[in-house]
Design an enzyme around this catalytic site. Structure first.
Site, PDB file in Angstrom:
ATOM      1  N   CYS A 228      -0.652  -6.789   5.775  1.00  0.00           N
ATOM      2  CA  CYS A 228      -0.371  -8.154   6.103  1.00  0.00           C
ATOM      3  C   CYS A 228       1.125  -8.006   6.700  1.00  0.00           C
ATOM      4  O   CYS A 228       1.538  -9.263   7.333  1.00  0.00           O
ATOM      5  CB  CYS A 228      -0.156  -8.856   4.836  1.00  0.00           C
TER       6      CYS A 228
ATOM      7  N   CYS B 240      -1.173  -5.986  -2.018  1.00  0.00           N
ATOM      8  CA  CYS B 240       0.307  -6.364  -2.305  1.00  0.00           C
ATOM      9  C   CYS B 240       0.928  -5.571  -3.411  1.00  0.00           C
ATOM     10  O   CYS B 240       2.092  -5.566  -3.394  1.00  0.00           O
ATOM     11  CB  CYS B 240       0.094  -8.039  -2.657  1.00  0.00           C
TER      12      CYS B 240
END
Ligand code: FES
Length: 212
Positions: free
Chosen positions: A36, A107
């Site tokens: 990301c 994440c």
């Protein structure tokens, strides 16, 4: 459709733990997620005798899942020895938070990666690396995969702006395919130097810019 976040994850997002910066840390690391492009920096204070983590803080430019998992892993790592802290996995963080949506697993991987990189930074600075492998082009490229190319939002290796890497004795030379006066040139140079700075057998890092 809202993402299926657990109550606990949302609680940690709203009230994160160990967020901030440590002045004069014993070790620090900055990692970006290739998935990301978000960045996290983590700081450590370590007791030199016991090798226990006495203080740990992180700054996240990531999402709610990253902030929540960063809180969890820093809580888990505090008070542990470096060897124990290395064993913390993203699965531990996810379990503590009552699970993560699959698209948010990266994440938590980012949170664990930055912790491991900070431990590695400590080990390098204190001569604790077990296998002192000499620096190779592959090792340099692996590290450069953590330097972001802000133009493309991905790292400089995968966006093909690393033209060449040369190692001569204790010097690494990195050539970047960008104009010398490009607005991001000095940023990239700083990050390359920071990323390669901990290599035990390297004294000098030269970053050049050449655009055909
Ligand atoms: Fe980037 Fe979560 S989407 S850290």
């Amino acid at each position: 459709m809202p993402l299926p976040y657990s109550e606990k994850l949302l609680e940690y997002f709203k009230h994160p733990k160990n967020v901030g910066k440590i002045e004069n840390p014993d070790a620090k690391a900055k990692e970006g997620s290739p998935a990301c492009g978000d960045m996290v920096t983590l700081y450590l204070k370590v007791d030199e005798k016991t090798k226990r983590i006495t203080e740990i803080k992180f700054e996240s430019f990531g999402c709610a899942s990253n902030i929540a998992t960063g809180s969890i892993i820093t809580e888990l790592a505090k008070g542990r020895t470096l060897e124990e802290a290395k064993e913390i996995t993203w699965e531990d963080a996810s379990k503590e938070l009552g699970g993560l949506p699959p698209i948010k697993v990266h994440c938590s991987v980012l949170a664990v990666d930055v912790l491991r990189a900070a431990i590695e930074d400590y080990e390098e600075k204190h001569g604790l690396m077990k296998d002192k492998e000499r620096t190779t082009k592959e090792i340099v490229l692996k590290r450069l995969k953590h330097v972001m190319n802000p133009i493309a939002g991905l790292d400089i290796v995968r966006t093909n702006i690393v033209k060449s890497v040369t190692i001569e004795e204790d010097t690494v030379k990195v050539a970047i395919a960008l104009e010398r006066d490009h607005q991001f040139a000095s940023n990239i140079k700083e990050e390359v130097i920071e990323r390669l700075g901990g290599l035990w057998d390297i004294e000098k890092i030269e970053v050049g810019f050449e655009k055909e």
